[in-house]
Design a protein around this motif. Structure first.
Motif, PDB file in Angstrom:
ATOM      1  N   MET A 162      -2.455  -6.680 -12.567  1.00  0.00           N
ATOM      2  CA  MET A 162      -2.440  -6.322 -11.144  1.00  0.00           C
ATOM      3  C   MET A 162      -1.321  -7.001 -10.368  1.00  0.00           C
ATOM      4  O   MET A 162      -0.883  -6.498  -9.325  1.00  0.00           O
ATOM      5  CB  MET A 162      -3.788  -6.693 -10.508  1.00  0.00           C
ATOM      6  N   LEU A 163      -0.851  -8.133 -10.869  1.00  0.00           N
ATOM      7  CA  LEU A 163       0.117  -8.922 -10.113  1.00  0.00           C
ATOM      8  C   LEU A 163       1.541  -8.408 -10.299  1.00  0.00           C
ATOM      9  O   LEU A 163       1.975  -8.124 -11.409  1.00  0.00           O
ATOM     10  CB  LEU A 163       0.043 -10.388 -10.560  1.00  0.00           C
ATOM     11  N   GLU A 164       2.247  -8.301  -9.190  1.00  0.00           N
ATOM     12  CA  GLU A 164       3.663  -7.938  -9.192  1.00  0.00           C
ATOM     13  C   GLU A 164       4.401  -8.946  -8.311  1.00  0.00           C
ATOM     14  O   GLU A 164       3.788  -9.762  -7.634  1.00  0.00           O
ATOM     15  CB  GLU A 164       3.853  -6.510  -8.632  1.00  0.00           C
ATOM     16  N   TRP A 165       5.733  -8.876  -8.344  1.00  0.00           N
ATOM     17  CA  TRP A 165       6.527  -9.780  -7.517  1.00  0.00           C
ATOM     18  C   TRP A 165       7.576  -8.981  -6.754  1.00  0.00           C
ATOM     19  O   TRP A 165       8.104  -8.007  -7.265  1.00  0.00           O
ATOM     20  CB  TRP A 165       7.214 -10.843  -8.384  1.00  0.00           C
ATOM     21  N   GLU A 166       7.842  -9.411  -5.538  1.00  0.00           N
ATOM     22  CA  GLU A 166       8.903  -8.801  -4.759  1.00  0.00           C
ATOM     23  C   GLU A 166       9.724  -9.902  -4.090  1.00  0.00           C
ATOM     24  O   GLU A 166       9.241 -11.029  -3.932  1.00  0.00           O
ATOM     25  CB  GLU A 166       8.337  -7.841  -3.709  1.00  0.00           C
ATOM     26  N   THR A 167      10.945  -9.591  -3.741  1.00  0.00           N
ATOM     27  CA  THR A 167      11.833 -10.572  -3.114  1.00  0.00           C
ATOM     28  C   THR A 167      11.914 -10.312  -1.615  1.00  0.00           C
ATOM     29  O   THR A 167      12.243  -9.212  -1.184  1.00  0.00           O
ATOM     30  CB  THR A 167      13.242 -10.507  -3.730  1.00  0.00           C
ATOM     31  N   VAL A 168      11.584 -11.336  -0.835  1.00  0.00           N
ATOM     32  CA  VAL A 168      11.628 -11.256   0.617  1.00  0.00           C
ATOM     33  C   VAL A 168      12.469 -12.432   1.115  1.00  0.00           C
ATOM     34  O   VAL A 168      12.117 -13.591   0.887  1.00  0.00           O
ATOM     35  CB  VAL A 168      10.222 -11.315   1.238  1.00  0.00           C
ATOM     36  N   ALA A 169      13.578 -12.129   1.760  1.00  0.00           N
ATOM     37  CA  ALA A 169      14.495 -13.164   2.270  1.00  0.00           C
ATOM     38  C   ALA A 169      14.872 -14.140   1.153  1.00  0.00           C
ATOM     39  O   ALA A 169      14.818 -15.357   1.317  1.00  0.00           O
ATOM     40  CB  ALA A 169      13.860 -13.903   3.442  1.00  0.00           C
ATOM     41  N   LYS A 170      15.216 -13.569   0.008  1.00  0.00           N
ATOM     42  CA  LYS A 170      15.643 -14.323  -1.173  1.00  0.00           C
ATOM     43  C   LYS A 170      14.537 -15.170  -1.793  1.00  0.00           C
ATOM     44  O   LYS A 170      14.804 -15.980  -2.692  1.00  0.00           O
ATOM     45  CB  LYS A 170      16.848 -15.214  -0.844  1.00  0.00           C
ATOM     46  N   ALA A 171      13.307 -15.004  -1.322  1.00  0.00           N
ATOM     47  CA  ALA A 171      12.169 -15.735  -1.887  1.00  0.00           C
ATOM     48  C   ALA A 171      11.312 -14.795  -2.724  1.00  0.00           C
ATOM     49  O   ALA A 171      11.118 -13.630  -2.358  1.00  0.00           O
ATOM     50  CB  ALA A 171      11.333 -16.357  -0.773  1.00  0.00           C
ATOM     51  N   ARG A 172      10.817 -15.282  -3.840  1.00  0.00           N
ATOM     52  CA  ARG A 172       9.954 -14.491  -4.719  1.00  0.00           C
ATOM     53  C   ARG A 172       8.525 -14.575  -4.201  1.00  0.00           C
ATOM     54  O   ARG A 172       7.940 -15.656  -4.136  1.00  0.00           O
ATOM     55  CB  ARG A 172      10.051 -15.041  -6.148  1.00  0.00           C
ATOM     56  N   VAL A 173       7.965 -13.436  -3.840  1.00  0.00           N
ATOM     57  CA  VAL A 173       6.652 -13.391  -3.195  1.00  0.00           C
ATOM     58  C   VAL A 173       5.681 -12.573  -4.061  1.00  0.00           C
ATOM     59  O   VAL A 173       6.027 -11.480  -4.525  1.00  0.00           O
ATOM     60  CB  VAL A 173       6.758 -12.751  -1.788  1.00  0.00           C
ATOM     61  N   PRO A 174       4.460 -13.102  -4.277  1.00  0.00           N
ATOM     62  CA  PRO A 174       3.498 -12.347  -5.084  1.00  0.00           C
ATOM     63  C   PRO A 174       2.949 -11.139  -4.341  1.00  0.00           C
ATOM     64  O   PRO A 174       2.779 -11.162  -3.118  1.00  0.00           O
ATOM     65  CB  PRO A 174       2.388 -13.376  -5.346  1.00  0.00           C
ATOM     66  N   LYS A 175       2.687 -10.092  -5.085  1.00  0.00           N
ATOM     67  CA  LYS A 175       2.142  -8.851  -4.528  1.00  0.00           C
ATOM     68  C   LYS A 175       1.153  -8.282  -5.534  1.00  0.00           C
ATOM     69  O   LYS A 175       1.424  -8.245  -6.738  1.00  0.00           O
ATOM     70  CB  LYS A 175       3.266  -7.850  -4.269  1.00  0.00           C
ATOM     71  N   VAL A 176      -0.003  -7.872  -5.067  1.00  0.00           N
ATOM     72  CA  VAL A 176      -1.020  -7.299  -5.942  1.00  0.00           C
ATOM     73  C   VAL A 176      -1.131  -5.798  -5.661  1.00  0.00           C
ATOM     74  O   VAL A 176      -1.075  -5.372  -4.504  1.00  0.00           O
ATOM     75  CB  VAL A 176      -2.388  -7.993  -5.727  1.00  0.00           C
ATOM     76  N   LYS A 177      -1.267  -5.015  -6.712  1.00  0.00           N
ATOM     77  CA  LYS A 177      -1.323  -3.559  -6.578  1.00  0.00           C
ATOM     78  C   LYS A 177      -2.404  -3.133  -5.595  1.00  0.00           C
ATOM     79  O   LYS A 177      -3.504  -3.677  -5.574  1.00  0.00           O
ATOM     80  CB  LYS A 177      -1.610  -2.916  -7.936  1.00  0.00           C
ATOM     81  N   GLY A 178      -2.076  -2.116  -4.800  1.00  0.00           N
ATOM     82  CA  GLY A 178      -3.040  -1.562  -3.871  1.00  0.00           C
ATOM     83  C   GLY A 178      -3.907  -0.497  -4.532  1.00  0.00           C
ATOM     84  O   GLY A 178      -3.757  -0.189  -5.724  1.00  0.00           O
ATOM     85  N   TYR A 179      -4.798   0.084  -3.743  1.00  0.00           N
ATOM     86  CA  TYR A 179      -5.773   1.023  -4.289  1.00  0.00           C
ATOM     87  C   TYR A 179      -5.116   2.270  -4.865  1.00  0.00           C
ATOM     88  O   TYR A 179      -5.489   2.743  -5.951  1.00  0.00           O
ATOM     89  CB  TYR A 179      -6.775   1.402  -3.200  1.00  0.00           C
ATOM     90  N   ALA A 180      -4.127   2.824  -4.179  1.00  0.00           N
ATOM     91  CA  ALA A 180      -3.481   4.055  -4.652  1.00  0.00           C
ATOM     92  C   ALA A 180      -2.827   3.840  -6.012  1.00  0.00           C
ATOM     93  O   ALA A 180      -2.979   4.665  -6.931  1.00  0.00           O
ATOM     94  CB  ALA A 180      -2.449   4.534  -3.634  1.00  0.00           C
ATOM     95  N   ALA A 181      -2.073   2.748  -6.156  1.00  0.00           N
ATOM     96  CA  ALA A 181      -1.410   2.459  -7.433  1.00  0.00           C
ATOM     97  C   ALA A 181      -2.442   2.198  -8.526  1.00  0.00           C
ATOM     98  O   ALA A 181      -2.259   2.612  -9.682  1.00  0.00           O
ATOM     99  CB  ALA A 181      -0.490   1.257  -7.281  1.00  0.00           C
TER     100      ALA A 181
END
Length: 248
Positions: A162-181
Protein backbone atom coordinates in the motif's frame (compact mmCIF):
# COMPACT_ATOMS: atom_id res chain seq x y z
CA UNK A 1 74.58 20.22 44.76
CA UNK A 2 74.76 23.91 44.34
CA UNK A 3 71.76 26.19 44.62
CA UNK A 4 71.84 26.83 40.88
CA UNK A 5 71.83 23.11 40.16
CA UNK A 6 68.93 22.55 42.54
CA UNK A 7 66.94 25.32 40.97
CA UNK A 8 67.64 23.95 37.51
CA UNK A 9 66.52 20.47 38.57
CA UNK A 10 63.37 21.88 40.18
CA UNK A 11 62.60 23.84 37.03
CA UNK A 12 62.99 20.69 34.94
CA UNK A 13 60.74 18.74 37.31
CA UNK A 14 58.09 21.47 37.26
CA UNK A 15 58.30 21.63 33.49
CA UNK A 16 57.79 17.86 33.23
CA UNK A 17 54.87 18.00 35.68
CA UNK A 18 53.37 20.91 33.75
CA UNK A 19 53.62 19.04 30.47
CA UNK A 20 52.14 15.92 32.07
CA UNK A 21 49.25 17.87 33.59
CA UNK A 22 48.66 19.70 30.33
CA UNK A 23 48.55 16.40 28.47
CA UNK A 24 46.20 14.88 31.07
CA UNK A 25 43.85 17.87 30.88
CA UNK A 26 43.95 17.78 27.07
CA UNK A 27 43.03 14.08 27.04
CA UNK A 28 40.29 14.63 29.63
CA UNK A 29 38.93 17.62 27.70
CA UNK A 30 38.96 15.65 24.44
CA UNK A 31 37.15 12.73 26.08
CA UNK A 32 34.59 15.06 27.61
CA UNK A 33 34.05 16.83 24.29
CA UNK A 34 33.63 13.49 22.54
CA UNK A 35 31.16 12.33 25.19
CA UNK A 36 29.15 15.55 24.92
CA UNK A 37 29.17 15.33 21.13
CA UNK A 38 27.96 11.73 21.27
CA UNK A 39 25.17 12.67 23.71
CA UNK A 40 24.18 15.61 21.50
CA UNK A 41 24.12 13.38 18.42
CA UNK A 42 22.00 10.81 20.26
CA UNK A 43 19.53 13.51 21.32
CA UNK A 44 19.34 14.80 17.75
CA UNK A 45 18.71 11.26 16.47
CA UNK A 46 15.96 10.80 19.04
CA UNK A 47 14.39 14.11 18.08
CA UNK A 48 14.75 13.26 14.40
CA UNK A 49 13.06 9.90 14.87
CA UNK A 50 10.24 11.42 16.86
CA UNK A 51 9.78 14.20 14.31
CA UNK A 52 9.78 11.67 11.46
CA UNK A 53 7.23 9.50 13.26
CA UNK A 54 5.02 12.46 14.13
CA UNK A 55 4.78 13.40 10.45
CA UNK A 56 2.54 10.35 9.95
CA UNK A 57 0.61 10.65 13.22
CA UNK A 58 -2.25 12.52 11.57
CA UNK A 59 -2.92 10.10 8.66
CA UNK A 60 -2.24 7.09 10.90
CA UNK A 61 -4.70 8.34 13.52
CA UNK A 62 -7.29 8.96 10.80
CA UNK A 63 -6.75 5.53 9.24
CA UNK A 64 -7.13 3.89 12.66
CA UNK A 65 -10.26 5.96 13.33
CA UNK A 66 -11.84 4.99 10.01
CA UNK A 67 -11.13 1.30 10.61
CA UNK A 68 -12.49 1.30 14.15
CA UNK A 69 -15.54 3.22 12.95
CA UNK A 70 -16.30 0.53 10.35
CA UNK A 71 -15.84 -2.18 12.96
CA UNK A 72 -18.11 -0.31 15.38
CA UNK A 73 -20.82 -0.07 12.71
CA UNK A 74 -20.50 -3.73 11.77
CA UNK A 75 -20.79 -4.87 15.39
CA UNK A 76 -23.58 -2.49 16.31
CA UNK A 77 -25.58 -2.96 13.10
CA UNK A 78 -25.28 -6.73 12.86
CA UNK A 79 -24.74 -8.96 9.85
CA UNK A 80 -28.20 -8.97 8.25
CA UNK A 81 -28.79 -5.18 8.38
CA UNK A 82 -25.23 -4.67 7.13
CA UNK A 83 -25.80 -6.83 4.07
CA UNK A 84 -29.15 -5.19 3.37
CA UNK A 85 -27.61 -1.75 3.60
CA UNK A 86 -25.07 -2.56 0.88
CA UNK A 87 -26.94 -5.18 -1.17
CA UNK A 88 -27.37 -2.77 -4.10
CA UNK A 89 -23.60 -2.13 -4.14
CA UNK A 90 -22.45 -5.70 -4.73
CA UNK A 91 -19.42 -6.63 -2.67
CA UNK A 92 -18.87 -3.11 -1.33
CA UNK A 93 -19.09 -4.20 2.32
CA UNK A 94 -16.23 -6.67 1.95
CA UNK A 95 -14.05 -4.63 -0.44
CA UNK A 96 -14.32 -1.38 1.51
CA UNK A 97 -13.61 -3.19 4.78
CA UNK A 98 -10.55 -4.80 3.19
CA UNK A 99 -9.41 -1.35 2.09
CA UNK A 100 -9.73 0.10 5.59
CA UNK A 101 -7.51 -2.66 6.99
CA UNK A 102 -5.03 -2.14 4.12
CA UNK A 103 -5.03 1.64 4.57
CA UNK A 104 -4.21 1.24 8.27
CA UNK A 105 -1.40 -1.23 7.52
CA UNK A 106 -0.03 1.20 4.92
CA UNK A 107 0.34 4.03 7.43
CA UNK A 108 1.81 1.68 10.01
CA UNK A 109 4.49 0.79 7.46
CA UNK A 110 4.99 4.48 6.63
CA UNK A 111 5.64 5.22 10.28
CA UNK A 112 8.02 2.27 10.62
CA UNK A 113 10.09 3.38 7.65
CA UNK A 114 10.10 7.01 8.81
CA UNK A 115 11.57 5.99 12.16
CA UNK A 116 14.13 3.64 10.57
CA UNK A 117 15.24 6.33 8.11
CA UNK A 118 15.94 8.70 10.99
CA UNK A 119 18.25 6.17 12.71
CA UNK A 120 16.93 6.68 16.21
CA UNK A 121 14.02 6.35 18.58
CA UNK A 122 11.75 9.04 19.91
CA UNK A 123 10.75 9.11 23.57
CA UNK A 124 7.00 9.57 23.20
CA UNK A 125 6.94 7.39 20.13
CA UNK A 126 7.92 4.39 22.25
CA UNK A 127 4.51 4.65 23.90
CA UNK A 128 2.88 4.90 20.46
CA UNK A 129 4.82 1.77 19.48
CA UNK A 130 3.45 -0.06 22.50
CA UNK A 131 -0.11 0.59 21.34
CA UNK A 132 0.73 -0.31 17.74
CA UNK A 133 2.13 -3.61 19.01
CA UNK A 134 -1.08 -4.21 20.96
CA UNK A 135 -3.15 -3.83 17.77
CA UNK A 136 -0.73 -6.06 15.86
CA UNK A 137 -0.93 -8.79 18.50
CA UNK A 138 -4.73 -8.63 18.57
CA UNK A 139 -4.89 -8.98 14.79
CA UNK A 140 -2.57 -11.99 14.77
CA UNK A 141 -4.14 -13.76 17.76
CA UNK A 142 -6.11 -16.85 16.77
CA UNK A 143 -7.63 -18.05 20.04
CA UNK A 144 -11.10 -16.67 19.34
CA UNK A 145 -11.52 -17.39 15.64
CA UNK A 146 -9.88 -17.33 12.23
CA UNK A 147 -11.83 -14.30 11.05
CA UNK A 148 -9.93 -11.04 10.50
CA UNK A 149 -6.73 -12.92 11.36
CA UNK A 150 -3.64 -11.22 9.93
CA UNK A 151 -0.27 -12.63 10.94
CA UNK A 152 2.58 -10.20 11.60
CA UNK A 153 4.32 -10.72 8.26
CA UNK A 154 0.98 -10.39 6.42
CA UNK A 155 0.31 -7.05 8.06
CA UNK A 156 3.77 -5.90 7.06
CA UNK A 157 3.39 -7.21 3.49
CA UNK A 158 0.07 -5.44 2.95
CA UNK A 159 1.57 -2.25 4.33
CA UNK A 160 4.46 -2.51 1.87
CA UNK A 161 2.02 -3.05 -1.02
CA UNK A 162 0.00 0.00 0.00
CA UNK A 163 2.88 2.37 0.66
CA UNK A 164 4.22 4.65 -2.06
CA UNK A 165 6.56 7.64 -2.05
CA UNK A 166 6.36 11.03 -3.69
CA UNK A 167 8.71 14.01 -3.77
CA UNK A 168 7.44 17.31 -2.37
CA UNK A 169 9.84 20.28 -2.31
CA UNK A 170 12.76 17.88 -2.80
CA UNK A 171 11.65 15.87 0.25
CA UNK A 172 10.60 12.22 0.06
CA UNK A 173 7.10 11.96 1.52
CA UNK A 174 5.15 8.75 2.25
CA UNK A 175 1.84 8.22 0.49
CA UNK A 176 -0.62 5.36 0.93
CA UNK A 177 -2.90 4.21 -1.89
CA UNK A 178 -6.41 5.60 -1.85
CA UNK A 179 -9.66 3.70 -2.27
CA UNK A 180 -9.89 4.03 -6.06
CA UNK A 181 -6.37 2.69 -6.64
CA UNK A 182 -6.97 -0.08 -4.11
CA UNK A 183 -10.24 -1.25 -5.71
CA UNK A 184 -8.67 -1.25 -9.17
CA UNK A 185 -5.83 -3.49 -8.00
CA UNK A 186 -8.09 -5.61 -5.81
CA UNK A 187 -10.37 -6.47 -8.72
CA UNK A 188 -7.62 -6.92 -11.33
CA UNK A 189 -4.87 -8.68 -9.37
CA UNK A 190 -5.74 -12.03 -7.82
CA UNK A 191 -2.39 -12.27 -6.00
CA UNK A 192 -3.13 -8.91 -4.36
CA UNK A 193 -6.66 -9.98 -3.47
CA UNK A 194 -5.31 -13.12 -1.77
CA UNK A 195 -3.87 -11.02 1.05
CA UNK A 196 -7.41 -10.14 2.14
CA UNK A 197 -8.85 -13.62 2.64
CA UNK A 198 -8.95 -12.91 6.40
CA UNK A 199 -11.59 -10.25 5.68
CA UNK A 200 -13.68 -12.71 3.65
CA UNK A 201 -13.39 -15.25 6.47
CA UNK A 202 -14.22 -12.63 9.08
CA UNK A 203 -17.32 -11.38 7.28
CA UNK A 204 -18.55 -14.96 6.92
CA UNK A 205 -17.97 -15.51 10.63
CA UNK A 206 -20.07 -12.46 11.45
CA UNK A 207 -23.07 -14.20 9.90
CA UNK A 208 -22.89 -16.65 12.83
CA UNK A 209 -22.95 -13.79 15.34
CA UNK A 210 -19.29 -14.14 16.34
CA UNK A 211 -17.83 -10.65 16.66
CA UNK A 212 -15.36 -11.16 19.53
CA UNK A 213 -12.28 -10.52 17.41
CA UNK A 214 -13.70 -7.34 15.91
CA UNK A 215 -14.47 -5.98 19.36
CA UNK A 216 -10.93 -6.66 20.55
CA UNK A 217 -9.49 -5.00 17.44
CA UNK A 218 -11.71 -1.95 17.83
CA UNK A 219 -10.74 -1.49 21.48
CA UNK A 220 -7.03 -1.75 20.67
CA UNK A 221 -7.41 0.79 17.86
CA UNK A 222 -9.18 3.29 20.13
CA UNK A 223 -6.35 2.94 22.67
CA UNK A 224 -3.84 3.71 19.91
CA UNK A 225 -5.84 6.76 18.78
CA UNK A 226 -5.97 8.00 22.38
CA UNK A 227 -2.16 7.99 22.39
CA UNK A 228 -1.71 9.40 18.89
CA UNK A 229 -4.34 12.10 19.16
CA UNK A 230 -5.35 12.68 22.81
CA UNK A 231 -6.83 16.11 22.04
CA UNK A 232 -8.77 14.79 19.00
CA UNK A 233 -6.98 17.24 16.74
CA UNK A 234 -6.95 14.76 13.84
CA UNK A 235 -10.02 12.65 14.64
CA UNK A 236 -12.56 15.19 15.82
CA UNK A 237 -15.32 13.88 13.54
CA UNK A 238 -15.20 10.30 14.79
CA UNK A 239 -17.06 8.59 17.60
CA UNK A 240 -14.34 6.80 19.53
CA UNK A 241 -16.26 4.79 22.09
CA UNK A 242 -14.90 1.40 23.03
CA UNK A 243 -17.28 -1.48 22.35
CA UNK A 244 -17.99 -3.56 25.41
CA UNK A 245 -18.04 -7.34 25.22
CA UNK A 246 -21.50 -8.84 25.77
CA UNK A 247 -21.40 -11.59 28.40
CA UNK A 248 -22.09 -15.05 26.95
Amino acid sequence: MTIDSALTALAIILSVVSVALSGWFSIRTARLSHSLAAEREERLEQQSALKAAEQVYEPLAQAAAELQSRIFNIVETGWVPLMKRYESHGDYAIVSTAFLFAHYFGWIEARRQAVLASSGEGGRDLEVQRHIDAVLKTLRRSEDSEGFLFFTTEQRAIGELMLEWETVAKARVPKVKGYAAFVKQYRADESFREWFRPVDAGMSLLSTGDNRRLIDIQRALVALIDELDPKRKYTAGFELERIEHTPN
